[in-house]
Motif scaffolding. Structure first.
Motif, PDB file in Angstrom:
ATOM      1  N   GLU A 130      -5.547  -1.744  -1.062  1.00  0.00           N
ATOM      2  CA  GLU A 130      -4.256  -1.284  -1.565  1.00  0.00           C
ATOM      3  C   GLU A 130      -4.433  -0.285  -2.707  1.00  0.00           C
ATOM      4  N   ILE A 131      -5.304  -0.599  -3.656  1.00  0.00           N
ATOM      5  CA  ILE A 131      -5.504   0.286  -4.813  1.00  0.00           C
ATOM      6  C   ILE A 131      -6.219   1.563  -4.386  1.00  0.00           C
ATOM      7  N   VAL A 143     -15.145   7.044   4.752  1.00  0.00           N
ATOM      8  CA  VAL A 143     -15.086   5.716   5.358  1.00  0.00           C
ATOM      9  C   VAL A 143     -15.148   4.632   4.289  1.00  0.00           C
ATOM     10  N   ILE A 144     -14.505   3.519   4.610  1.00  0.00           N
ATOM     11  CA  ILE A 144     -14.589   2.307   3.795  1.00  0.00           C
ATOM     12  C   ILE A 144     -15.317   1.277   4.651  1.00  0.00           C
ATOM     13  N   TYR A 159      -3.063  -0.605   4.727  1.00  0.00           N
ATOM     14  CA  TYR A 159      -2.665   0.343   3.686  1.00  0.00           C
ATOM     15  C   TYR A 159      -2.960   1.794   4.061  1.00  0.00           C
ATOM     16  N   GLY A 160      -2.698   2.134   5.318  1.00  0.00           N
ATOM     17  CA  GLY A 160      -2.883   3.508   5.775  1.00  0.00           C
ATOM     18  C   GLY A 160      -4.271   3.816   6.311  1.00  0.00           C
ATOM     19  N   PHE A 161      -5.166   2.851   6.276  1.00  0.00           N
ATOM     20  CA  PHE A 161      -6.515   3.032   6.815  1.00  0.00           C
ATOM     21  C   PHE A 161      -6.598   2.368   8.188  1.00  0.00           C
ATOM     22  N   THR A 162      -7.378   2.971   9.081  1.00  0.00           N
ATOM     23  CA  THR A 162      -7.513   2.479  10.448  1.00  0.00           C
ATOM     24  C   THR A 162      -8.932   1.979  10.681  1.00  0.00           C
ATOM     25  N   TYR A 177     -13.458   1.410   8.169  1.00  0.00           N
ATOM     26  CA  TYR A 177     -12.151   2.052   8.205  1.00  0.00           C
ATOM     27  C   TYR A 177     -12.261   3.524   7.816  1.00  0.00           C
ATOM     28  N   SER A 178     -11.319   4.302   8.349  1.00  0.00           N
ATOM     29  CA  SER A 178     -11.208   5.692   7.922  1.00  0.00           C
ATOM     30  C   SER A 178      -9.751   5.998   7.613  1.00  0.00           C
TER      31      SER A 178
END
Length: 178
Positions: A130-131, A143-144, A159-162, A177-178
């Protein structure tokens, strides 16, 4: 625990004296960096919940230009600094102490790779995402990588990441995620 590849290959890292920190195993780390191969060189990396600095130092060893290490534990901060010094990786490293919420809220610029390996079962992943979203910390093609227990299901959208990949390694799961 050691650095697997790159400039610091083979260097052993100092581990915690107890089990308060759970370093990523070499098997999972090798798989993770195999997935990230194309993104590492010249990247800006955030190693949140750094623990020993294992993942961030591996990224620097493989050609990341900068890694910001964050943790709230005094013992972890000592380990991170010690391991960075042992590998002589100070030029690309910055250590930021504090709670992840405050740290994320105060970081500037975008990161190409964000590594999230929080203590399991504490519910830290969702607020971190979220942050990261609110602060626009992920670069456009970044990427996360979230490391968590395999039983823990991460949503396809967060939160907007896929979620683009998910891999299981024993009791551990990597959600990317990206």
């Amino acid at each position: 625990m050691r650095i697997i590849a790159g400039e610091y290959k083979g260097r052993r890292l100092e581990s915690p004296a107890d089990y308060s920190v759970r370093p990523t195993t070499d098997k999972v780390k090798e798989a993770l960096f195999s997935i990230l191969t194309e993104k590492i060189w010249g990247s800006r990396v955030l190693d949140l919940f750094s623990g020993t600095g294992n993942l961030g130092i591996e990224a620097l060893s493989r050609g990341a230009r900068e890694c910001v290490f964050c943790d709230s534990s005094r013992e972890s901060l000592r380990l991170i600094k010690s391991n960075i010094a042992h590998c002589k990786a100070q030029d690309g490293a910055r250590v930021v102490p504090g709670d992840f919420r405050k740290t994320l809220a105060n970081l500037e610029g975008e990161f190409d790779i964000i590594l999230l390996d929080p203590p399991y079962g504490k519910g830290f992943l969702e607020p971190a995402f979220e942050i990261i979203s609110q602060q626009s910390l992920l670069a456009e093609d970044g990427v996360i990588v979230a490391e968590h227990r395999k039983e823990e299901e991460m949503p396809d959208e967060l939160y907007g990441f896929t979620k683009i990949k998910e891999r299981k390694y024993g009791v551990i799961k990597l959600s990317i995620y990206s």
